[in-house]
Enzyme design. Structure first.
Site, PDB file in Angstrom:
ATOM      1  N   PRO A  76       0.815  -1.219   0.000  1.00 14.62           N
ATOM      2  CA  PRO A  76       0.000   0.000   0.000  1.00 14.62           C
ATOM      3  C   PRO A  76       0.851   1.271   0.000  1.00 14.62           C
ATOM      4  CG  PRO A  76      -0.752  -1.551   1.668  1.00 14.62           C
ATOM      5  CD  PRO A  76       0.580  -2.054   1.177  1.00 14.62           C
ATOM      6  N   GLU A  90       1.954  -8.588   8.353  1.00  9.46           N
ATOM      7  CA  GLU A  90       1.990  -7.111   8.400  1.00  9.46           C
ATOM      8  C   GLU A  90       2.895  -6.544   7.328  1.00  9.46           C
ATOM      9  OE1 GLU A  90      -0.772  -7.554  10.638  1.00  9.46           O
ATOM     10  OE2 GLU A  90      -0.147  -5.457  10.315  1.00  9.46           O
ATOM     11  N   ARG A 126      -1.960  -8.437 -20.879  1.00  7.61           N
ATOM     12  CA  ARG A 126      -2.931  -8.340 -21.984  1.00  7.61           C
ATOM     13  C   ARG A 126      -2.464  -7.344 -23.035  1.00  7.61           C
ATOM     14  NH1 ARG A 126      -6.282  -3.912 -21.627  1.00  7.61           N
ATOM     15  NH2 ARG A 126      -8.036  -4.878 -22.765  1.00  7.61           N
ATOM     16  N   ASP A 162      -9.874   0.828 -24.998  1.00  2.00           N
ATOM     17  CA  ASP A 162     -10.382   0.611 -23.638  1.00  2.00           C
ATOM     18  C   ASP A 162     -10.374   1.893 -22.814  1.00  2.00           C
ATOM     19  OD1 ASP A 162      -8.923  -2.647 -23.321  1.00  2.00           O
ATOM     20  OD2 ASP A 162     -10.970  -2.010 -23.765  1.00  2.00           O
TER      21      ASP A 162
HETATM   22  C1  4FV Z   1      -1.244  -4.232  -1.264  1.00  5.18           C
HETATM   23  C2  4FV Z   1      -1.905  -3.197  -1.943  1.00  5.18           C
HETATM   24  C3  4FV Z   1      -1.542  -4.710   0.089  1.00  5.18           C
HETATM   25  C4  4FV Z   1      -0.203  -5.216   3.042  1.00  5.18           C
HETATM   26  C5  4FV Z   1       0.244  -6.130   4.124  1.00  5.18           C
HETATM   27  C6  4FV Z   1      -0.163  -7.407   2.149  1.00  5.18           C
HETATM   28  C7  4FV Z   1      -0.828  -6.088   1.994  1.00  5.18           C
HETATM   29  C8  4FV Z   1       0.163  -7.530   3.593  1.00  5.18           C
HETATM   30  N1  4FV Z   1      -0.292  -4.706  -2.076  1.00  5.18           N
HETATM   31  N2  4FV Z   1      -1.332  -3.083  -3.182  1.00  5.18           N
HETATM   32  N3  4FV Z   1      -2.938  -2.432  -1.526  1.00  5.18           N
HETATM   33  N4  4FV Z   1      -0.631  -5.559   0.640  1.00  5.18           N
HETATM   34  O1  4FV Z   1      -2.550  -4.338   0.694  1.00  5.18           O
HETATM   35  O2  4FV Z   1      -0.364  -4.002  -3.228  1.00  5.18           O
HETATM   36  O3  4FV Z   1       1.404  -8.147   3.736  1.00  5.18           O
END
Ligand code: 4FV
Length: 239
Positions: free
Chosen positions: A94, A126, A164, A179
């Protein structure tokens, strides 16, 4: 197209089985069965020797959840880099750059033209020990501002959008250009209709049955503008 090793994507994940959904189904399954693109998996558990195959531990400083250990991840990355020395190492999280169609086009182009391959790391729990990010990761990408239980689903979405766009994957290369977000102005896609011309009393717009290609093109552009203004004013204003 000669089979060259560098259309390889290495995925570091504790749950490689999850990717069967991407590899075995839909239009993308062809590029894997034809080896146009090769997916390879490395499981960090292969780099630990304790009977419990421990790959995580409690966070220093306390707090909920577990953190993935640095060493098994580092050895996984170094093993991947031995195969793809020029490949960027990308972590899904994230905290990453927000993924979008432009990034999909960029990654797809690099994969196809630079032939350096790609290495992805899917976190769980985490997340991963920060020192792996500091030492061994080149780029972080986020699928969006929400929290998943792991990076695997995010990566599958990203690989779907990227692969794609590989030449020859979509029956009609044209279709990718029309698209949403892919048309020159990044507008949302226009409405689509197919047979029957009248369904439950609802008729297909006459212009689409007219065979008048220029009028059809104009109508689709007008509708794309209207829809983008209504559904995505944020995109519309940047036009
Ligand atoms: C995530 C996202 C995501 C965070 C902790 C996996 C999680 C756990 N990855 N975009 N949004 N990852 O939430 O790519 O390990």
């Amino acid at each position: 197209m000669s089979l060259n090793l560098n259309n390889k994507i290495i995925i570091i994940s504790l749950l490689p089985e999850m990717f069967q959904a991407l590899v075995n189904y839909g239009v993308l399954s062809k590029i894997f069965s034809s080896q146009k693109v090769i997916l390879e998996f490395i499981n960090p558990r292969n780099f630990v020797s304790d009977i419990h195959k421990t790959i995580d531990d409690r966070p220093f400083g306390g707090g909920p959840g577990m953190v993935m250990l640095a060493e098994p991840l580092a050895q996984s990355i170094e093993s991947a880099k031995r195969q793809l020395p020029q490949a960027p190492v990308i972590y899904l999280s994230p905290q990453g750059e927000k993924f979008d169609q432009k990034m999909a086009e960029n990654i797809s182009g690099n994969l196809w033209n630079n032939q350096a391959g790609l290495i992805f790391i899917c976190g769980r729990y985490e997340g991963i020990d920060q020192r792996v990010l500091d030492l061994l990761i080149d780029r972080e990408i986020s699928l969006g501002d929400f929290v998943l239980t792991g990076g695997e689903l995010a990566l599958m979405c990203i690989l779907d959008a990227v692969l794609r766009l590989i030449p020859g994957v979509l029956g009609d290369a044209e279709s990718a250009l029309q698209d949403s977000f892919s048309n020159p102005e990044g507008l949302l896609d226009c409405p689509h209709y197919t047979r029957p011309p009248v369904w439950r009393g609802l008729a297909v717009p006459d212009v689409l049955l007219s065979g008048h290609h220029e009028k059809i093109k104009q109508w689709r552009y007008k509708k794309a503008l209207e829809i983008t203004e209504i559904k995505r004013p944020d995109i519309f204003k940047n036009k």
